[in-house]
Scaffold this active site. Structure first.
Site, mmCIF file in Angstrom:
data_model
loop_
_atom_site.group_PDB
_atom_site.id
_atom_site.type_symbol
_atom_site.label_atom_id
_atom_site.label_comp_id
_atom_site.label_asym_id
_atom_site.label_seq_id
_atom_site.Cartn_x
_atom_site.Cartn_y
_atom_site.Cartn_z
ATOM 1 N N GLN A 1 0.824 -1.197 0.000
ATOM 2 C CA GLN A 1 0.000 0.000 0.000
ATOM 3 C C GLN A 1 0.865 1.256 0.000
ATOM 4 O OE1 GLN A 1 -3.637 -0.722 2.803
ATOM 5 N NE2 GLN A 1 -1.976 -1.990 3.604
ATOM 6 N N HIS B 1 -1.316 1.439 -4.517
ATOM 7 C CA HIS B 1 -1.649 2.865 -4.585
ATOM 8 C C HIS B 1 -0.670 3.651 -5.460
ATOM 9 C CE1 HIS B 1 -3.652 2.040 -0.462
ATOM 10 N NE2 HIS B 1 -4.516 1.881 -1.447
ATOM 11 N N CYS C 1 0.382 12.735 -16.813
ATOM 12 C CA CYS C 1 -0.513 13.835 -17.201
ATOM 13 C C CYS C 1 -1.950 13.356 -17.145
ATOM 14 C CB CYS C 1 -0.168 14.318 -18.606
ATOM 15 S SG CYS C 1 -1.342 15.536 -19.263
ATOM 16 N N GLY D 1 2.926 -4.485 8.876
ATOM 17 C CA GLY D 1 3.027 -3.036 9.007
ATOM 18 C C GLY D 1 1.828 -2.269 8.511
ATOM 19 N N GLY E 1 0.358 -2.230 17.284
ATOM 20 C CA GLY E 1 -0.945 -1.624 17.496
ATOM 21 C C GLY E 1 -2.058 -2.435 16.867
ATOM 22 N N CYS F 1 8.484 -5.048 12.191
ATOM 23 C CA CYS F 1 8.714 -5.948 11.056
ATOM 24 C C CYS F 1 10.199 -6.264 10.891
ATOM 25 C CB CYS F 1 8.162 -5.322 9.781
ATOM 26 S SG CYS F 1 6.376 -5.047 9.778
#
Length: 318
Positions: free
Chosen positions: A147, A165, A173, A264, A292, A308
């Site tokens: 990601q 992503h 352009c 992660g 977390g 990690c």
């Protein structure tokens, strides 16, 4: 198959002792930068054994990585408690619609990106990136989906990979689709703004530097050299969507896999979370390695709360 073994969350307070058979590995290491990594205990030996069992039982591993794998390379993330951008400031990333419709927003974005680019583009892969590339070479890792837009997996040498992503190292352009490298665009910026200087007030996760409106007011933004259209980084901004073609391709790679590792990522963004939901539907075992909580914690086969770059090198892949 989903319950290959139950999820474990071991009590804290124990220092890790590397099991004897995991002390030596052939993966190169890189010194971590922990400025943007949340505090956590070293991995407990039992946690290492759990992850070792998960990886050993995997023949065609599907891996999804998020910002938490790159924080050890010195790149901040958005959501980490105490050290992420959201915890440190009230700044938020640019929205896709705002970038497209507002020349002022584009000027602000590119000025900040211009200042932050030299540092952002210089970041190097850390040990976790190198481990995953090693697993790919061994044939253990079937496909990697990141990601992140920082190109660190590419720098590490990963090839069986999808940048979900996009990547900040490419620019295209919006009108004609012509693509160029971000480093080449940096030269265009310099040529258009020979006397322009601004000192960054901080660095954001995707390479932006924090600047005031006054600092960016006179910054000149080049248009596409082919058609005069709007230049945009080849990344999926917040509010935009990943192409159906890319999503379908990733689903195909997941269908070929027999297990999933999330490294992660809290998986708060649906564009990545959808693949975890698909893995659960296929009853694939899922391991989560993240400091977390994550959206997967209630159905993951294994959840480990470690860095990690600290835990993955302890795992032997055959």
């Amino acid at each position: 198959m989903l319950n290959m073994f139950p999820a474990r969350r071991l009590p804290g307070g124990c220092r890790a002792i590397r099991p004897h058979h995991l002390r030596h590995h052939s993966v190169p290491s890189a010194s971590p930068n922990l400025a943007f990594v949340p505090a956590c205990l070293p991995p407990h030996p039992a946690e290492v054994e759990e992850m070792q069992r998960f990886i050993s039982n995997s023949k065609k591993l599907f891996v999804m990585t998020g910002a938490g794998i790159s924080t050890e390379s010195g790149i901040p993330d958005y959501r980490s408690e105490g050290v992420g951008l959201y915890a440190r400031s009230d700044r938020r990333p640019i929205q896709h619609a705002e970038f497209v419709r507002s020349a002022t927003a584009r000027q602000r974005y590119w000025a900040r990106n211009f200042v932050g680019w030299p540092q952002f583009s210089s970041h190097q892969p850390n040990t976790a990136h190198l481990v995953l590339r090693h697993w790919e070479k061994l044939g253990k890792l079937h496909w990697l989906v990141t990601q992140n837009v920082d190109a660190l997996h590419t720098k590490a040498g990963s090839q069986r990979m999808t940048e979900l992503h996009g990547c900040t190292h490419r620019v295209f352009c919006l009108t004609c689709g012509d693509q160029t490298s971000r480093s080449e665009l940096q030269e265009h910026f310099e040529a258009l703004n020979p006397g322009w200087k601004a000192e960054a007030l901080g660095v954001a996760p995707d390479g932006d530097a924090f600047l005031t409106d006054e600092q960016v007011r006179n910054f000149q933004v080049p248009a596409c050299r082919k058609c005069g259209g709007i230049l945009k980084p080849d990344v999926t901004f917040f509010g935009d969507t990943v192409s159906r073609e890319k999503v379908d391709f990733v689903h195909q790679r997941l269908a070929e896999s027999d297990s999933m590792l999330v490294a992660g990522s809290s998986m708060q963004v649906y564009s990545g979370y959808r693949f975890a939901l698909a893995a659960r539907e296929k009853q694939l075992p899922i391991a989560v390695l993240n400091i977390g909580p994550t959206r997967l914690d209630h159905f993951a086969s294994l959840k480990l709360n470690s860095r990690c770059g600290e835990l993955l090198p302890l795992i032997v892949a055959h």
